[in-house]
Scaffold this motif. Sequence first.
Motif, PDB file in Angstrom:
ATOM      1  N   GLU A 117       0.862  -1.186   0.000  1.00  0.00           N
ATOM      2  CA  GLU A 117       0.000   0.000   0.000  1.00  0.00           C
ATOM      3  C   GLU A 117       0.899   1.237   0.000  1.00  0.00           C
ATOM      4  O   GLU A 117       1.743   1.396   0.880  1.00  0.00           O
ATOM      5  CB  GLU A 117      -0.905  -0.032   1.234  1.00  0.00           C
ATOM      6  N   PRO A 118       0.769   2.131  -0.986  1.00  0.00           N
ATOM      7  CA  PRO A 118       1.756   3.206  -1.146  1.00  0.00           C
ATOM      8  C   PRO A 118       1.827   4.188   0.006  1.00  0.00           C
ATOM      9  O   PRO A 118       2.921   4.607   0.400  1.00  0.00           O
ATOM     10  CB  PRO A 118       1.329   3.897  -2.450  1.00  0.00           C
ATOM     11  N   ARG A 119       0.681   4.595   0.582  1.00  0.00           N
ATOM     12  CA  ARG A 119       0.748   5.520   1.711  1.00  0.00           C
ATOM     13  C   ARG A 119       1.439   4.879   2.901  1.00  0.00           C
ATOM     14  O   ARG A 119       2.248   5.500   3.593  1.00  0.00           O
ATOM     15  CB  ARG A 119      -0.659   5.977   2.099  1.00  0.00           C
ATOM     16  N   ALA A 120       1.105   3.600   3.154  1.00  0.00           N
ATOM     17  CA  ALA A 120       1.723   2.894   4.279  1.00  0.00           C
ATOM     18  C   ALA A 120       3.220   2.744   4.058  1.00  0.00           C
ATOM     19  O   ALA A 120       4.012   2.894   5.002  1.00  0.00           O
ATOM     20  CB  ALA A 120       1.064   1.525   4.450  1.00  0.00           C
ATOM     21  N   MET A 121       3.638   2.460   2.826  1.00  0.00           N
ATOM     22  CA  MET A 121       5.079   2.343   2.556  1.00  0.00           C
ATOM     23  C   MET A 121       5.778   3.672   2.809  1.00  0.00           C
ATOM     24  O   MET A 121       6.903   3.697   3.329  1.00  0.00           O
ATOM     25  CB  MET A 121       5.305   1.876   1.116  1.00  0.00           C
ATOM     26  N   LEU A 122       5.130   4.775   2.452  1.00  0.00           N
ATOM     27  CA  LEU A 122       5.725   6.085   2.694  1.00  0.00           C
ATOM     28  C   LEU A 122       5.879   6.363   4.182  1.00  0.00           C
ATOM     29  O   LEU A 122       6.953   6.752   4.658  1.00  0.00           O
ATOM     30  CB  LEU A 122       4.872   7.170   2.041  1.00  0.00           C
ATOM     31  N   VAL A 123       4.814   6.145   4.941  1.00  0.00           N
ATOM     32  CA  VAL A 123       4.849   6.469   6.371  1.00  0.00           C
ATOM     33  C   VAL A 123       5.768   5.511   7.129  1.00  0.00           C
ATOM     34  O   VAL A 123       6.599   5.936   7.947  1.00  0.00           O
ATOM     35  CB  VAL A 123       3.426   6.436   6.965  1.00  0.00           C
ATOM     36  N   TYR A 124       5.624   4.208   6.869  1.00  0.00           N
ATOM     37  CA  TYR A 124       6.463   3.241   7.574  1.00  0.00           C
ATOM     38  C   TYR A 124       7.921   3.395   7.149  1.00  0.00           C
ATOM     39  O   TYR A 124       8.842   3.278   7.973  1.00  0.00           O
ATOM     40  CB  TYR A 124       5.980   1.816   7.334  1.00  0.00           C
ATOM     41  N   GLY A 125       8.135   3.687   5.872  1.00  0.00           N
ATOM     42  CA  GLY A 125       9.498   3.930   5.409  1.00  0.00           C
ATOM     43  C   GLY A 125      10.125   5.122   6.108  1.00  0.00           C
ATOM     44  O   GLY A 125      11.314   5.101   6.465  1.00  0.00           O
ATOM     45  N   THR A 126       9.339   6.165   6.333  1.00  0.00           N
ATOM     46  CA  THR A 126       9.840   7.333   7.049  1.00  0.00           C
ATOM     47  C   THR A 126      10.198   6.980   8.487  1.00  0.00           C
ATOM     48  O   THR A 126      11.224   7.426   9.020  1.00  0.00           O
ATOM     49  CB  THR A 126       8.783   8.447   7.045  1.00  0.00           C
ATOM     50  N   ALA A 127       9.350   6.168   9.128  1.00  0.00           N
ATOM     51  CA  ALA A 127       9.645   5.734  10.496  1.00  0.00           C
ATOM     52  C   ALA A 127      10.949   4.952  10.540  1.00  0.00           C
ATOM     53  O   ALA A 127      11.771   5.143  11.449  1.00  0.00           O
ATOM     54  CB  ALA A 127       8.488   4.902  11.037  1.00  0.00           C
ATOM     55  N   LEU A 128      11.159   4.073   9.560  1.00  0.00           N
ATOM     56  CA  LEU A 128      12.408   3.312   9.504  1.00  0.00           C
ATOM     57  C   LEU A 128      13.605   4.232   9.300  1.00  0.00           C
ATOM     58  O   LEU A 128      14.667   4.043   9.901  1.00  0.00           O
ATOM     59  CB  LEU A 128      12.345   2.293   8.363  1.00  0.00           C
ATOM     60  N   PHE A 129      13.444   5.221   8.455  1.00  0.00           N
ATOM     61  CA  PHE A 129      14.551   6.139   8.171  1.00  0.00           C
ATOM     62  C   PHE A 129      14.945   6.923   9.417  1.00  0.00           C
ATOM     63  O   PHE A 129      16.126   7.127   9.701  1.00  0.00           O
ATOM     64  CB  PHE A 129      14.145   7.097   7.054  1.00  0.00           C
ATOM     65  N   ASN A 130      13.933   7.361  10.168  1.00  0.00           N
ATOM     66  CA  ASN A 130      14.173   8.168  11.368  1.00  0.00           C
ATOM     67  C   ASN A 130      14.458   7.336  12.614  1.00  0.00           C
ATOM     68  O   ASN A 130      14.860   7.882  13.644  1.00  0.00           O
ATOM     69  CB  ASN A 130      12.968   9.067  11.648  1.00  0.00           C
TER      70      ASN A 130
END
Length: 290
Positions: A117-130
């Motif tokens: 799911e693209p929105r979830a990948m964006l948000v979860y990806g941001t959490a992983l990055f930070n």
Amino acid sequence: MRRISLMTAALVAAAPLQAQSVRAGIEAWGVGQPEKAVAIWRPLAAKGQADAAFNLGQAYKLGRGVPADLAEAQRFYEQAARAGHLEAQTSLGLLLFQNGNRTAALRWLKQAADSGEPRAMLVYGTALFNGDGVPEDRIRAYALVSRSAAQGLAPAKTTLSEMDRLISLEERRKGVALAQQLANAGASTPVSGKAPPAKVITAATGKAAPVVVGAPATGAFRIQLGAFRDGSSAQRLFATLLPRLGGARMTLVPSGTMTRLQAGPYPSRAAAAAACSALKPQPCFPVAAR
């Protein structure tokens, strides 16, 4: 270490052909009859229809056809999410994130992100990055945001450009390779006969509305959205604007006989002003958080 805060978009898709009753509710919603839509979806949700439960969650979040009630929105989102509804998993994760329950939020967002799911990948990806609530993993973060951007999500493209400036070329190469592996794994795993979910329009305008995700946890500024004689009116407005506020949290500030509705925090006056611009034509202006 620099952190990334992002904006993502709620998406709208057509109802599956076999979900005619859900479609009837969507059509009623689209012509300005949200009460009729809710009446159609409610018995379907009671029978376990995930699309109908998701749509009821949307109605309660927006306060259309029913009084705005984020607890009810969460309940219906969770019903649909547990049935495997990707948009419900994402919406539930975002709502929990906004309410400060990051542990549960990230659990649902990861599940939706794992399914592409693209929105979830964006948000979860941001959490992983930070490293925000999950162990930091910049390579996987880059992979997820890359996949989100590849699906056309404009905020993901912006975020990917920011990541490009913050991590090494070698990390980016590894992230791209992982993104390809994840995409191939997803393509080779068919969904067992399940049709795409039916969704409702996410804003009163009838158009898809942006959702700000990952507002900073601290900041010296908020945005003021109005002043009301009673707090319930302020809460209703906040619920209506919530799809465009995302991670911003509600603050009710007593002022004599009035209650001021504020949202935030934001790290600077400029960031708060930008948030106001995204809410036009809603009256809005930056204020210092006190």
